[in-house]
Write an enzyme that holds these catalytic residues in place. Structure first.
Site, PDB file in Angstrom:
ATOM      1  N   LYS A  13       0.827  -1.211   0.000  1.00 20.12           N
ATOM      2  CA  LYS A  13       0.000   0.000   0.000  1.00 20.12           C
ATOM      3  C   LYS A  13       0.863   1.263   0.000  1.00 20.12           C
ATOM      4  O   LYS A  13       0.641   2.184  -0.773  1.00 20.12           O
ATOM      5  CB  LYS A  13      -0.936   0.030   1.227  1.00 20.12           C
ATOM      6  CG  LYS A  13      -1.834  -1.171   1.340  1.00 20.12           C
ATOM      7  CD  LYS A  13      -2.718  -1.102   2.568  1.00 20.12           C
ATOM      8  CE  LYS A  13      -1.982  -1.053   3.896  1.00 20.12           C
ATOM      9  NZ  LYS A  13      -1.195  -2.272   4.207  1.00 20.12           N
ATOM     10  N   ARG A  88      -8.844   0.953   9.853  1.00 26.39           N
ATOM     11  CA  ARG A  88      -8.436  -0.429  10.121  1.00 26.39           C
ATOM     12  C   ARG A  88      -9.440  -1.168  10.985  1.00 26.39           C
ATOM     13  O   ARG A  88      -9.227  -2.342  11.295  1.00 26.39           O
ATOM     14  CB  ARG A  88      -7.084  -0.422  10.851  1.00 26.39           C
ATOM     15  CG  ARG A  88      -5.895  -0.717   9.935  1.00 26.39           C
ATOM     16  CD  ARG A  88      -4.679  -0.233  10.676  1.00 26.39           C
ATOM     17  NE  ARG A  88      -3.527  -1.051  10.523  1.00 26.39           N
ATOM     18  CZ  ARG A  88      -2.403  -0.605   9.934  1.00 26.39           C
ATOM     19  NH1 ARG A  88      -2.351   0.578   9.383  1.00 26.39           N
ATOM     20  NH2 ARG A  88      -1.351  -1.376   9.904  1.00 26.39           N
ATOM     21  N   ARG A 127      11.823  -5.690   4.559  1.00 31.96           N
ATOM     22  CA  ARG A 127      11.621  -4.250   4.295  1.00 31.96           C
ATOM     23  C   ARG A 127      12.694  -3.416   5.004  1.00 31.96           C
ATOM     24  O   ARG A 127      13.084  -3.697   6.127  1.00 31.96           O
ATOM     25  CB  ARG A 127      10.243  -3.825   4.806  1.00 31.96           C
ATOM     26  CG  ARG A 127      10.036  -2.310   4.706  1.00 31.96           C
ATOM     27  CD  ARG A 127       8.589  -1.914   4.778  1.00 31.96           C
ATOM     28  NE  ARG A 127       7.928  -2.303   6.015  1.00 31.96           N
ATOM     29  CZ  ARG A 127       6.611  -2.200   6.213  1.00 31.96           C
ATOM     30  NH1 ARG A 127       5.826  -1.733   5.262  1.00 31.96           N
ATOM     31  NH2 ARG A 127       6.092  -2.569   7.362  1.00 31.96           N
ATOM     32  N   ARG A 160      12.421  -1.567  10.611  1.00 30.89           N
ATOM     33  CA  ARG A 160      11.448  -1.200  11.644  1.00 30.89           C
ATOM     34  C   ARG A 160      11.404  -2.273  12.726  1.00 30.89           C
ATOM     35  O   ARG A 160      11.449  -3.462  12.427  1.00 30.89           O
ATOM     36  CB  ARG A 160      10.051  -1.060  11.008  1.00 30.89           C
ATOM     37  CG  ARG A 160       9.791   0.305  10.447  1.00 30.89           C
ATOM     38  CD  ARG A 160       8.534   0.361   9.630  1.00 30.89           C
ATOM     39  NE  ARG A 160       7.359  -0.256  10.244  1.00 30.89           N
ATOM     40  CZ  ARG A 160       6.138  -0.259   9.682  1.00 30.89           C
ATOM     41  NH1 ARG A 160       5.958   0.320   8.502  1.00 30.89           N
ATOM     42  NH2 ARG A 160       5.126  -0.834  10.284  1.00 30.89           N
ATOM     43  N   ARG A 171       0.657  -8.863  13.561  1.00 23.38           N
ATOM     44  CA  ARG A 171       0.032  -7.802  12.752  1.00 23.38           C
ATOM     45  C   ARG A 171      -0.884  -8.409  11.685  1.00 23.38           C
ATOM     46  O   ARG A 171      -1.949  -7.867  11.396  1.00 23.38           O
ATOM     47  CB  ARG A 171       1.116  -6.923  12.114  1.00 23.38           C
ATOM     48  CG  ARG A 171       1.803  -6.029  13.155  1.00 23.38           C
ATOM     49  CD  ARG A 171       3.144  -5.511  12.685  1.00 23.38           C
ATOM     50  NE  ARG A 171       3.051  -4.717  11.484  1.00 23.38           N
ATOM     51  CZ  ARG A 171       4.068  -4.523  10.636  1.00 23.38           C
ATOM     52  NH1 ARG A 171       5.250  -5.063  10.877  1.00 23.38           N
ATOM     53  NH2 ARG A 171       3.903  -3.782   9.577  1.00 23.38           N
TER      54      ARG A 171
END
Ligand code: ADP
Ligand code: AMP
Length: 213
Positions: A13, A88, A127, A160, A171
């Protein structure tokens, strides 16, 4: 044009939202980016949010709803925005509808990034994020030109804290429990477009462009 990008963490996204925002002159609003900035600056919001983010749980609805309520009124949102990672929960979606109504705004489209959970862990654990401009890379799928350095602003790339495998799994579970119902919520309101987010970045970008054009 006001858009929502909906989908599990790691669906791509943010990667696509940045491009679409640049191309179409829209503001890119990522609640995750705003919250990380608040944590970094140790603001009241940041202090409230940190424990939830570290655990991979959702920050309370009231906190993120307040953030969005303020953010969409800023000058750069006048020509529209891409909401990335918000709403969300059902409560956030309802609060968004109320807030938009109060400001005479409407949602034009919700794009659902459909991708199998199996690829998300690899995407998220690989990531790398820029400390300065929040650009995202991937060690395998989107490596930066120089190791550890942002192509765009030369900032330092980091991993992160919530992109470790255990937190990533929580998550994804949280998404399935609390967020996935919004697919039907927006489908029922005739706002949903679905894209196959398992394709590579360029193919997803092309599919997205076809929907938005
Ligand atoms: P989200 O904002 O949905 O959590 P990101 O856009 O940050 O997801 O993407 C998660 C990771 O996957 C990043 O490392 C990004 O570089 C990579 N990525 C994004 N889109 C794709 C894609 N289509 N194929 C492979 N990797 C991708
Ligand atoms: P993201 O950058 O979208 O992956 O979000 C990172 C973390 O920020 C999430 O795991 C949540 O803890 C928090 N967060 C971001 N957006 C929201 C939201 N809309 N509602 C609740 N928590 C959020």
């Amino acid at each position: 044009m006001n858009l929502v990008f909906l989908g599990p963490p790691g669906a791509g996204k943010g990667t696509q939202a940045k491009e679409v925002a640049k191309e179409q002159g829209l503001a890119h609003i990522s609640t995750g980016d705003i919250l990380r900035e608040a944590v970094k600056n140790q603001t009241e919001t940041g202090l409230k949010a940190k424990q939830y983010m570290d655990a991979g749980d959702l920050v309370p609805d009231a906190v993120v709803v307040a953030i969005i309520g303020e953010r969409i009124q800023q000058a750069d949102c006048q020509d529209g925005y891409v909401l990335d990672g918000f709403p969300r929960t059902y409560e956030q979606a309802e609060a968004l509808a109320d807030t938009l109504g109060q400001h005479g705004m409407t949602l034009d489209r919700v794009v659902y990034f459909d991708v199998d959970a199996a690829v998300l862990v690899e995407r998220l654990t690989g990531r790398r994020t820029c400390r300065d401009c929040a650009a995202n890379y991937h060690v395998k799928f989107m490596p930066p030109k120089a190791d550890g350095v942002c192509d765009k602003c030369s900032g330092e790339l980091y991993q992160r804290e919530d992109d470790n495998e255990q937190t990533v799994r929580n998550r994804i579970d949280t998404y399935e429990k609390l967020t996935a119902d919004l697919i039907d919520y927006y489908r029922q309101r005739d706002l949903l477009s679905q894209i196959d987010a398992a394709k590579d970045v360029a193919a997803v970008q092309a599919d997205l462009k076809a929907i938005l054009d």
